[in-house]
Design a protein around this motif. Structure first.
Motif, PDB file in Angstrom:
ATOM      1  N   LYS A   1       0.836  -1.200   0.000  1.00  7.04           N
ATOM      2  CA  LYS A   1       0.000   0.000   0.000  1.00  7.04           C
ATOM      3  C   LYS A   1       0.874   1.255   0.000  1.00  7.04           C
ATOM      4  N   TYR A   2       1.941   1.251   0.790  1.00  3.37           N
ATOM      5  CA  TYR A   2       2.839   2.403   0.858  1.00  3.37           C
ATOM      6  C   TYR A   2       3.475   2.652  -0.510  1.00  3.37           C
ATOM      7  N   ILE A   3       3.929   1.587  -1.151  1.00  7.82           N
ATOM      8  CA  ILE A   3       4.584   1.725  -2.454  1.00  7.82           C
ATOM      9  C   ILE A   3       3.631   2.307  -3.487  1.00  7.82           C
ATOM     10  N   LEU A   4       2.419   1.810  -3.499  1.00 10.23           N
ATOM     11  CA  LEU A   4       1.442   2.296  -4.470  1.00 10.23           C
ATOM     12  C   LEU A   4       1.069   3.759  -4.220  1.00 10.23           C
ATOM     13  N   GLU A   5       0.967   4.131  -2.951  1.00  7.77           N
ATOM     14  CA  GLU A   5       0.605   5.513  -2.621  1.00  7.77           C
ATOM     15  C   GLU A   5       1.737   6.488  -2.930  1.00  7.77           C
ATOM     16  N   HIS A   6       2.978   5.999  -2.935  1.00  5.36           N
ATOM     17  CA  HIS A   6       4.130   6.872  -3.169  1.00  5.36           C
ATOM     18  C   HIS A   6       4.855   6.481  -4.455  1.00  5.36           C
ATOM     19  N   SER A   7       4.152   5.905  -5.398  1.00 11.03           N
ATOM     20  CA  SER A   7       4.778   5.360  -6.603  1.00 11.03           C
ATOM     21  C   SER A   7       5.541   6.417  -7.412  1.00 11.03           C
ATOM     22  N   GLU A   8       4.961   7.583  -7.586  1.00 10.04           N
ATOM     23  CA  GLU A   8       5.622   8.612  -8.395  1.00 10.04           C
ATOM     24  C   GLU A   8       6.905   9.092  -7.722  1.00 10.04           C
ATOM     25  N   GLU A   9       6.862   9.266  -6.420  1.00  7.47           N
ATOM     26  CA  GLU A   9       8.051   9.703  -5.693  1.00  7.47           C
ATOM     27  C   GLU A   9       9.146   8.643  -5.749  1.00  7.47           C
ATOM     28  N   ILE A  10       8.775   7.386  -5.597  1.00  5.45           N
ATOM     29  CA  ILE A  10       9.735   6.286  -5.652  1.00  5.45           C
ATOM     30  C   ILE A  10      10.432   6.248  -7.007  1.00  5.45           C
ATOM     31  N   CYS A  11       9.658   6.367  -8.076  1.00  5.33           N
ATOM     32  CA  CYS A  11      10.227   6.351  -9.425  1.00  5.33           C
ATOM     33  C   CYS A  11      11.122   7.562  -9.664  1.00  5.33           C
ATOM     34  N   ARG A  12      10.710   8.708  -9.172  1.00 12.60           N
ATOM     35  CA  ARG A  12      11.507   9.931  -9.363  1.00 12.60           C
ATOM     36  C   ARG A  12      12.856   9.811  -8.676  1.00 12.60           C
ATOM     37  N   ILE A  13      12.855   9.302  -7.452  1.00  6.44           N
ATOM     38  CA  ILE A  13      14.100   9.141  -6.695  1.00  6.44           C
ATOM     39  C   ILE A  13      15.031   8.162  -7.399  1.00  6.44           C
ATOM     40  N   SER A  14      14.462   7.051  -7.870  1.00  5.47           N
ATOM     41  CA  SER A  14      15.262   6.053  -8.572  1.00  5.47           C
ATOM     42  C   SER A  14      15.842   6.618  -9.861  1.00  5.47           C
ATOM     43  N   ALA A  15      15.029   7.375 -10.596  1.00  2.00           N
ATOM     44  CA  ALA A  15      15.481   7.952 -11.856  1.00  2.00           C
ATOM     45  C   ALA A  15      16.613   8.956 -11.636  1.00  2.00           C
ATOM     46  N   ILE A  16      16.493   9.767 -10.607  1.00  2.00           N
ATOM     47  CA  ILE A  16      17.514  10.783 -10.323  1.00  2.00           C
ATOM     48  C   ILE A  16      18.832  10.120  -9.934  1.00  2.00           C
ATOM     49  N   ASP A  17      18.759   9.089  -9.093  1.00  2.00           N
ATOM     50  CA  ASP A  17      19.991   8.508  -8.556  1.00  2.00           C
ATOM     51  C   ASP A  17      20.690   7.581  -9.540  1.00  2.00           C
ATOM     52  N   SER A  18      19.935   6.990 -10.474  1.00  2.00           N
ATOM     53  CA  SER A  18      20.542   6.043 -11.406  1.00  2.00           C
ATOM     54  C   SER A  18      20.696   6.595 -12.813  1.00  2.00           C
ATOM     55  N   GLY A  19      20.001   7.682 -13.129  1.00  2.00           N
ATOM     56  CA  GLY A  19      20.093   8.260 -14.457  1.00  2.00           C
ATOM     57  C   GLY A  19      19.135   7.663 -15.460  1.00  2.00           C
ATOM     58  N   LYS A  20      18.227   6.804 -14.996  1.00  2.00           N
ATOM     59  CA  LYS A  20      17.291   6.167 -15.923  1.00  2.00           C
ATOM     60  C   LYS A  20      16.055   7.032 -16.107  1.00  2.00           C
ATOM     61  N   PRO A  21      15.307   6.814 -17.181  1.00  2.00           N
ATOM     62  CA  PRO A  21      14.051   7.547 -17.360  1.00  2.00           C
ATOM     63  C   PRO A  21      12.985   7.041 -16.397  1.00  2.00           C
TER      64      PRO A  21
ATOM     65  N   ALA B   1      15.123   3.720   2.968  1.00  2.00           N
ATOM     66  CA  ALA B   1      15.287   3.245   4.348  1.00  2.00           C
ATOM     67  C   ALA B   1      14.194   3.808   5.243  1.00  2.00           C
ATOM     68  N   GLU B   2      13.781   5.034   4.970  1.00  2.00           N
ATOM     69  CA  GLU B   2      12.709   5.648   5.757  1.00  2.00           C
ATOM     70  C   GLU B   2      11.395   4.893   5.545  1.00  2.00           C
ATOM     71  N   ALA B   3      11.131   4.491   4.308  1.00  2.00           N
ATOM     72  CA  ALA B   3       9.923   3.717   4.017  1.00  2.00           C
ATOM     73  C   ALA B   3       9.969   2.364   4.725  1.00  2.00           C
ATOM     74  N   ILE B   4      11.142   1.766   4.758  1.00  2.00           N
ATOM     75  CA  ILE B   4      11.301   0.464   5.423  1.00  2.00           C
ATOM     76  C   ILE B   4      11.065   0.589   6.920  1.00  2.00           C
ATOM     77  N   ARG B   5      11.611   1.638   7.509  1.00  2.00           N
ATOM     78  CA  ARG B   5      11.411   1.860   8.954  1.00  2.00           C
ATOM     79  C   ARG B   5       9.935   2.049   9.270  1.00  2.00           C
ATOM     80  N   THR B   6       9.238   2.778   8.412  1.00  2.00           N
ATOM     81  CA  THR B   6       7.801   2.994   8.608  1.00  2.00           C
ATOM     82  C   THR B   6       7.045   1.674   8.557  1.00  2.00           C
ATOM     83  N   ALA B   7       7.388   0.837   7.576  1.00  2.00           N
ATOM     84  CA  ALA B   7       6.710  -0.450   7.422  1.00  2.00           C
ATOM     85  C   ALA B   7       6.970  -1.360   8.621  1.00  2.00           C
ATOM     86  N   LEU B   8       8.196  -1.379   9.110  1.00  2.00           N
ATOM     87  CA  LEU B   8       8.531  -2.208  10.272  1.00  2.00           C
ATOM     88  C   LEU B   8       7.779  -1.736  11.506  1.00  2.00           C
ATOM     89  N   ASP B   9       7.674  -0.419  11.646  1.00  2.00           N
ATOM     90  CA  ASP B   9       6.962   0.132  12.795  1.00  2.00           C
ATOM     91  C   ASP B   9       5.477  -0.235  12.749  1.00  2.00           C
TER      92      ASP B   9
END
Length: 215
Positions: free
Chosen positions: A3-23, A119-127
């Motif tokens: 649920k967290y991933i789906l709700e934050h899907s655009e942010e997750i993709c943006r972060i991945s794209a910025i850090d790896s250089g992919k579209p 890591a922040e998302a993981i901590r939230t899920a564990l909590d």
């Protein structure tokens, strides 16, 4: 987590794209959707495949019963590359935690920024799950950090990266007979045969060379 991933899907993709250089489209299809499917599969099939199994003891041992049980390893160490920042963290994490293990993930020095966000998302899920906050740990660093993880006494090592470094991981793990899972690759020559369909071969070659900024 799903649920967290789906709700934050655009942010997750943006972060991945910025850090790896992919579209963004590759981050969506190559990382986000793939990871969601692995979560879905674990939820639907994981318990079935980890359940104890009774098997034949063979004719010589007809008076005995044979049973296969899957038990947690303990702590798993994973060393992952930068090319799929989101997926490469969650891929070993999901299987390890689902099967009852803790995990320490050493991310690439070229993917440390995105790892902080994930890591922040993981901590939230564990909590939310009421799990220990240190069940999943992410560490950064260079080759010496990866070497330290392999030598740390973890019950199993997962390495994704080059063949050259994979050989070093296996050699180091051999000193303590630590089980190793290797997924090895690299940038190899692209050979096009004379009878190839160039309309297919050329885009494939370009994707392989430039998808992640030539890495």
């Amino acid at each position: 987590m799903l649920k967290y991933i789906l709700e934050h899907s655009e942010e997750i993709c943006r972060i991945s794209a910025i850090d790896s250089g992919k579209p963004m489209v590759d981050a969506a299809f190559g990382e986000l959707i793939v990871t969601c499917e692995k979560i879905r599969w674990l939820m639907a099939e994981g318990e079935k495949w980890l359940s104890p199994e009774y098997r034949s003891a063979g004719r010589m041992m007809f008076y005995k019963k044979a049973k296969v049980e899957y038990v947690p390893i303990g702590v798993i160490g994973a060393i992952v590359p930068f090319n799929y920042p989101f997926h490469n963290i969650f891929n070993p994490l999901l299987a390890a935690v689902y099967s009852g293990n803790a995990i320490v993930i050493k991310v690439s020095e070229h993917g440390s920024w995105s790892a902080l966000h994930y890591a922040e998302a993981i901590r939230t899920a564990l909590d939310v799950a009421g799990a220990p906050p240190d069940l999943v740990q992410i560490v950064t660093g260079y080759g010496d950090a990866g070497e330290a993880l392999v030598k740390s006494g973890v019950g199993k090592v997962i390495f994704v990266g080059s063949t050259v470094v994979g050989k070093k991981v296996m050699a180091t793990a051999a000193d303590t007979l630590t089980p190793v899972v290797l997924e090895l690759g690299g940038k190899d020559p692209f050979i096009v045969c004379e009878d190839a369909d160039l309309d297919v071969a050329v885009p494939t070659a370009l994707r392989g060379a430039f998808q992640a900024c030539g890495q």
